[in-house]
Write a protein that holds these residues in place. Sequence first.
Motif, PDB file in Angstrom:
ATOM      1  N   GLU A 123      42.037 -26.903 -30.012  1.00 33.35           N
ATOM      2  CA  GLU A 123      42.839 -26.567 -28.830  1.00 33.35           C
ATOM      3  C   GLU A 123      43.729 -27.735 -28.419  1.00 33.35           C
ATOM      4  O   GLU A 123      44.800 -27.555 -27.908  1.00 33.35           O
ATOM      5  CB  GLU A 123      41.927 -26.190 -27.661  1.00 33.35           C
ATOM      6  CG  GLU A 123      41.268 -24.847 -27.828  1.00 33.35           C
ATOM      7  CD  GLU A 123      42.255 -23.701 -27.801  1.00 33.35           C
ATOM      8  OE1 GLU A 123      43.193 -23.697 -26.972  1.00 33.35           O
ATOM      9  OE2 GLU A 123      42.116 -22.797 -28.643  1.00 33.35           O
ATOM     10  N   ASP A 124      43.219 -28.936 -28.646  1.00 34.19           N
ATOM     11  CA  ASP A 124      43.912 -30.141 -28.201  1.00 34.19           C
ATOM     12  C   ASP A 124      43.713 -31.212 -29.275  1.00 34.19           C
ATOM     13  O   ASP A 124      42.574 -31.556 -29.588  1.00 34.19           O
ATOM     14  CB  ASP A 124      43.303 -30.596 -26.868  1.00 34.19           C
ATOM     15  CG  ASP A 124      43.909 -31.877 -26.341  1.00 34.19           C
ATOM     16  OD1 ASP A 124      44.776 -32.481 -27.002  1.00 34.19           O
ATOM     17  OD2 ASP A 124      43.502 -32.300 -25.244  1.00 34.19           O
ATOM     18  N   PRO A 125      44.800 -31.727 -29.851  1.00 34.15           N
ATOM     19  CA  PRO A 125      44.659 -32.728 -30.914  1.00 34.15           C
ATOM     20  C   PRO A 125      43.792 -33.927 -30.534  1.00 34.15           C
ATOM     21  O   PRO A 125      43.138 -34.508 -31.381  1.00 34.15           O
ATOM     22  CB  PRO A 125      46.094 -33.169 -31.190  1.00 34.15           C
ATOM     23  CG  PRO A 125      46.944 -32.067 -30.676  1.00 34.15           C
ATOM     24  CD  PRO A 125      46.184 -31.434 -29.546  1.00 34.15           C
ATOM     25  N   GLU A 126      43.760 -34.282 -29.261  1.00 36.12           N
ATOM     26  CA  GLU A 126      42.959 -35.422 -28.814  1.00 36.12           C
ATOM     27  C   GLU A 126      41.481 -35.069 -28.689  1.00 36.12           C
ATOM     28  O   GLU A 126      40.636 -35.956 -28.666  1.00 36.12           O
ATOM     29  CB  GLU A 126      43.493 -35.940 -27.486  1.00 36.12           C
ATOM     30  CG  GLU A 126      44.884 -36.526 -27.607  1.00 36.12           C
ATOM     31  CD  GLU A 126      45.419 -37.030 -26.283  1.00 36.12           C
ATOM     32  OE1 GLU A 126      44.623 -37.206 -25.339  1.00 36.12           O
ATOM     33  OE2 GLU A 126      46.631 -37.251 -26.204  1.00 36.12           O
ATOM     34  N   ALA A 127      41.171 -33.777 -28.595  1.00 35.05           N
ATOM     35  CA  ALA A 127      39.784 -33.348 -28.414  1.00 35.05           C
ATOM     36  C   ALA A 127      39.056 -33.181 -29.739  1.00 35.05           C
ATOM     37  O   ALA A 127      37.851 -32.967 -29.757  1.00 35.05           O
ATOM     38  CB  ALA A 127      39.742 -32.043 -27.634  1.00 35.05           C
ATOM     39  N   GLY A 128      39.758 -33.263 -30.848  1.00 35.41           N
ATOM     40  CA  GLY A 128      39.124 -33.097 -32.150  1.00 35.41           C
ATOM     41  C   GLY A 128      39.064 -31.638 -32.559  1.00 35.41           C
ATOM     42  O   GLY A 128      39.770 -30.797 -32.023  1.00 35.41           O
ATOM     43  N   LEU A 183      38.360 -11.696 -34.291  1.00 33.61           N
ATOM     44  CA  LEU A 183      38.023 -10.388 -33.738  1.00 33.61           C
ATOM     45  C   LEU A 183      37.100 -10.573 -32.539  1.00 33.61           C
ATOM     46  O   LEU A 183      36.129 -11.326 -32.621  1.00 33.61           O
ATOM     47  CB  LEU A 183      37.327  -9.532 -34.793  1.00 33.61           C
ATOM     48  CG  LEU A 183      38.101  -9.332 -36.102  1.00 33.61           C
ATOM     49  CD1 LEU A 183      37.224  -8.627 -37.121  1.00 33.61           C
ATOM     50  CD2 LEU A 183      39.382  -8.562 -35.844  1.00 33.61           C
ATOM     51  N   PRO A 184      37.373  -9.897 -31.434  1.00 31.97           N
ATOM     52  CA  PRO A 184      36.485 -10.027 -30.273  1.00 31.97           C
ATOM     53  C   PRO A 184      35.116  -9.425 -30.573  1.00 31.97           C
ATOM     54  O   PRO A 184      35.020  -8.386 -31.232  1.00 31.97           O
ATOM     55  CB  PRO A 184      37.211  -9.247 -29.172  1.00 31.97           C
ATOM     56  CG  PRO A 184      38.133  -8.324 -29.883  1.00 31.97           C
ATOM     57  CD  PRO A 184      38.467  -8.964 -31.194  1.00 31.97           C
ATOM     58  N   SER A 185      34.071 -10.103 -30.117  1.00 30.38           N
ATOM     59  CA  SER A 185      32.712  -9.589 -30.296  1.00 30.38           C
ATOM     60  C   SER A 185      32.086  -9.229 -28.960  1.00 30.38           C
ATOM     61  O   SER A 185      30.965  -8.762 -28.916  1.00 30.38           O
ATOM     62  CB  SER A 185      31.849 -10.620 -31.027  1.00 30.38           C
ATOM     63  OG  SER A 185      31.747 -11.801 -30.271  1.00 30.38           O
ATOM     64  N   GLY A 186      32.835  -9.452 -27.877  1.00 24.62           N
ATOM     65  CA  GLY A 186      32.345  -9.122 -26.545  1.00 24.62           C
ATOM     66  C   GLY A 186      33.483  -9.153 -25.554  1.00 24.62           C
ATOM     67  O   GLY A 186      34.568  -9.649 -25.849  1.00 24.62           O
ATOM     68  N   GLN A 237      36.531 -12.331 -23.914  1.00 25.64           N
ATOM     69  CA  GLN A 237      36.753 -13.463 -24.810  1.00 25.64           C
ATOM     70  C   GLN A 237      38.235 -13.794 -24.902  1.00 25.64           C
ATOM     71  O   GLN A 237      39.083 -12.910 -24.929  1.00 25.64           O
ATOM     72  CB  GLN A 237      36.246 -13.161 -26.213  1.00 25.64           C
ATOM     73  CG  GLN A 237      34.759 -13.195 -26.327  1.00 25.64           C
ATOM     74  CD  GLN A 237      34.316 -12.957 -27.764  1.00 25.64           C
ATOM     75  OE1 GLN A 237      34.901 -12.176 -28.477  1.00 25.64           O
ATOM     76  NE2 GLN A 237      33.265 -13.645 -28.157  1.00 25.64           N
ATOM     77  N   ALA A 238      38.524 -15.073 -24.942  1.00 24.41           N
ATOM     78  CA  ALA A 238      39.879 -15.575 -25.188  1.00 24.41           C
ATOM     79  C   ALA A 238      39.764 -16.530 -26.371  1.00 24.41           C
ATOM     80  O   ALA A 238      39.511 -17.717 -26.193  1.00 24.41           O
ATOM     81  CB  ALA A 238      40.429 -16.277 -23.958  1.00 24.41           C
ATOM     82  N   PRO A 239      39.884 -16.008 -27.600  1.00 25.09           N
ATOM     83  CA  PRO A 239      39.646 -16.852 -28.773  1.00 25.09           C
ATOM     84  C   PRO A 239      40.595 -18.033 -28.872  1.00 25.09           C
ATOM     85  O   PRO A 239      41.772 -17.930 -28.530  1.00 25.09           O
ATOM     86  CB  PRO A 239      39.857 -15.916 -29.959  1.00 25.09           C
ATOM     87  CG  PRO A 239      40.012 -14.555 -29.403  1.00 25.09           C
ATOM     88  CD  PRO A 239      40.259 -14.670 -27.940  1.00 25.09           C
ATOM     89  N   ALA A 240      40.068 -19.140 -29.353  1.00 24.97           N
ATOM     90  CA  ALA A 240      40.885 -20.327 -29.603  1.00 24.97           C
ATOM     91  C   ALA A 240      41.780 -20.068 -30.806  1.00 24.97           C
ATOM     92  O   ALA A 240      41.512 -19.195 -31.619  1.00 24.97           O
ATOM     93  CB  ALA A 240      39.974 -21.520 -29.874  1.00 24.97           C
TER      94      ALA A 240
END
Length: 75
Positions: free
Chosen positions: A12-17, A57-60, A63-66
């Motif tokens: 999600e964020d290059p600094e977060a890994g 694919l949403p499983s529930g 959800q807001a997939p990355a």
Amino acid sequence: MSTQRYELVFSEDPEAGEDVVVVAAAGGTGPGGHPVYEDASGIVRAEISDQGEVRILPSGGGQAPARVVRVRPVP
């Protein structure tokens, strides 16, 4: 022979890994007609084409997939 397992690499964020989730063939196909893979918990589900294109694919509900950065076959 098709790949049975993949690593999904999320960022999600290059600094977060990166977060890496291993998914295995779950049987069946997704909305695009490609095989569906899921992690051991069944929460992370993805349709992966033979060209390495990934659709989470949403499983529930709720959800807001990355965004998936890349997919790697697991030997």
